[in-house]
Design an enzyme around this catalytic site. Sequence first.
Site, PDB file in Angstrom:
ATOM      1  N   ASP A  52       0.705  -1.207  -0.023  1.00 24.19           N
ATOM      2  CA  ASP A  52       0.095  -0.152   0.074  1.00 24.19           C
ATOM      3  C   ASP A  52       0.823   1.322  -0.124  1.00 24.19           C
ATOM      4  O   ASP A  52       0.489   2.298  -0.372  1.00 24.19           O
ATOM      5  CB  ASP A  52      -0.977  -0.034   1.205  1.00 24.19           C
ATOM      6  CG  ASP A  52      -0.117   0.057   2.473  1.00 24.19           C
ATOM      7  OD1 ASP A  52       0.819   0.075   2.648  1.00 24.19           O
ATOM      8  OD2 ASP A  52      -1.080  -0.209   3.494  1.00 24.19           O
ATOM      9  N   SER A  53       2.326   1.203   0.331  1.00 18.23           N
ATOM     10  CA  SER A  53       3.093   2.148  -0.092  1.00 18.23           C
ATOM     11  C   SER A  53       3.101   2.838  -1.373  1.00 18.23           C
ATOM     12  O   SER A  53       3.435   3.964  -1.594  1.00 18.23           O
ATOM     13  CB  SER A  53       4.575   1.633   0.358  1.00 18.23           C
ATOM     14  OG  SER A  53       4.974   0.516  -0.329  1.00 18.23           O
ATOM     15  N   ASP A  91      -1.085  -6.313  -0.693  1.00 18.44           N
ATOM     16  CA  ASP A  91      -1.386  -5.369   0.665  1.00 18.44           C
ATOM     17  C   ASP A  91      -2.588  -4.966   0.609  1.00 18.44           C
ATOM     18  O   ASP A  91      -3.098  -4.483   0.036  1.00 18.44           O
ATOM     19  CB  ASP A  91      -0.247  -4.488   0.853  1.00 18.44           C
ATOM     20  CG  ASP A  91       0.060  -4.159   2.088  1.00 18.44           C
ATOM     21  OD1 ASP A  91      -0.408  -4.673   3.088  1.00 18.44           O
ATOM     22  OD2 ASP A  91       1.103  -3.329   2.103  1.00 18.44           O
ATOM     23  N   LYS A 121      -1.337  -9.682   2.743  1.00 17.73           N
ATOM     24  CA  LYS A 121      -0.780  -9.037   4.092  1.00 17.73           C
ATOM     25  C   LYS A 121      -1.705  -8.270   4.560  1.00 17.73           C
ATOM     26  O   LYS A 121      -2.271  -7.463   4.088  1.00 17.73           O
ATOM     27  CB  LYS A 121       0.557  -8.536   3.795  1.00 17.73           C
ATOM     28  CG  LYS A 121       1.285  -7.967   4.955  1.00 17.73           C
ATOM     29  CD  LYS A 121       2.713  -7.343   4.743  1.00 17.73           C
ATOM     30  CE  LYS A 121       2.691  -5.720   4.053  1.00 17.73           C
ATOM     31  NZ  LYS A 121       2.089  -5.011   5.299  1.00 17.73           N
ATOM     32  N   GLU A 190       8.480  -4.168  11.318  1.00 18.10           N
ATOM     33  CA  GLU A 190       8.975  -2.725  10.969  1.00 18.10           C
ATOM     34  C   GLU A 190       9.261  -1.943  12.031  1.00 18.10           C
ATOM     35  O   GLU A 190       8.351  -1.805  12.987  1.00 18.10           O
ATOM     36  CB  GLU A 190       7.885  -2.337   9.932  1.00 18.10           C
ATOM     37  CG  GLU A 190       8.167  -0.725   9.613  1.00 18.10           C
ATOM     38  CD  GLU A 190       7.280  -0.307   8.392  1.00 18.10           C
ATOM     39  OE1 GLU A 190       7.508   1.026   7.979  1.00 18.10           O
ATOM     40  OE2 GLU A 190       6.352  -0.834   8.022  1.00 18.10           O
TER      41      GLU A 190
END
Length: 258
Positions: A52-53, A91, A121, A190
């Site tokens: 989703d980045s 994602d 994910k 993360e």
Amino acid sequence: MSTRPTQQPPITLTKLVEKKALGEPIAMVTAYDYPSAQVAEEAGVDVVLVGDSGAMTVLGYPSTVPVTLEELLILAAAVRRGLSTPLLVGDMPFGSYEASNEEAIRSAQRFVKEAGCDAVKLERGGTSVERTRAMVGAGIPVMGHVGLTPQSATALGGYRSQGRTAERALEVLHDAVALQEAGCFAIVFEAIPSALTELIMPRLHVPVIGIGAGPATDGQVLVFHDLLGIYGGHTARFVKRYADVREQMISGVGAFVE
């Protein structure tokens, strides 16, 4: 020059477990389009995440929150067309799985059926553990994500390292173990202190992929546009840049303009 011969067998969930057992590092990158997927394929990447980045790196949103399921499905389908060897993970964006197990399963099924993803994910522990259990029960492989979870960064106090207090460290530990018990085949760590990662690793038998979580993990993940220096926006301090492609792009286009 490719580092991997052609016609390699596809990376499977079993192969990732084997790599963990053998101590072979797992390389994971994000990708959002066909040419980026081809680069990941040729470079010998093990896992590709349509993250989703991409909301920020390719769609220009200020954060990951606004990106829609439909937008990520389009990006994931493009990546699928450029991949044959790496495991492809979609994602799940903010708002696509939180409301109910049924919504989570429907969203995950779309990644598999419409985009050709091998797995999905999702972020956080808590209710995400219940969602994970439901999706795994429906036959969909799930990758977990603990520590700094960008979709909930505001609630976590911004984009900062997690697990620095004893209370937060325990939360990260409990989330990771709960996601493993719910059936996650792998978990992303993360922005977690290295010492905490080292403490948690012996408790997990599934592969752990780190980003800003120290060297003790089974593999590392970076955003394609960050590691190549394509993205001009803010990047986290722990991101290592391996090339400066953006400057070369500007130079090339500038030469054409001249």
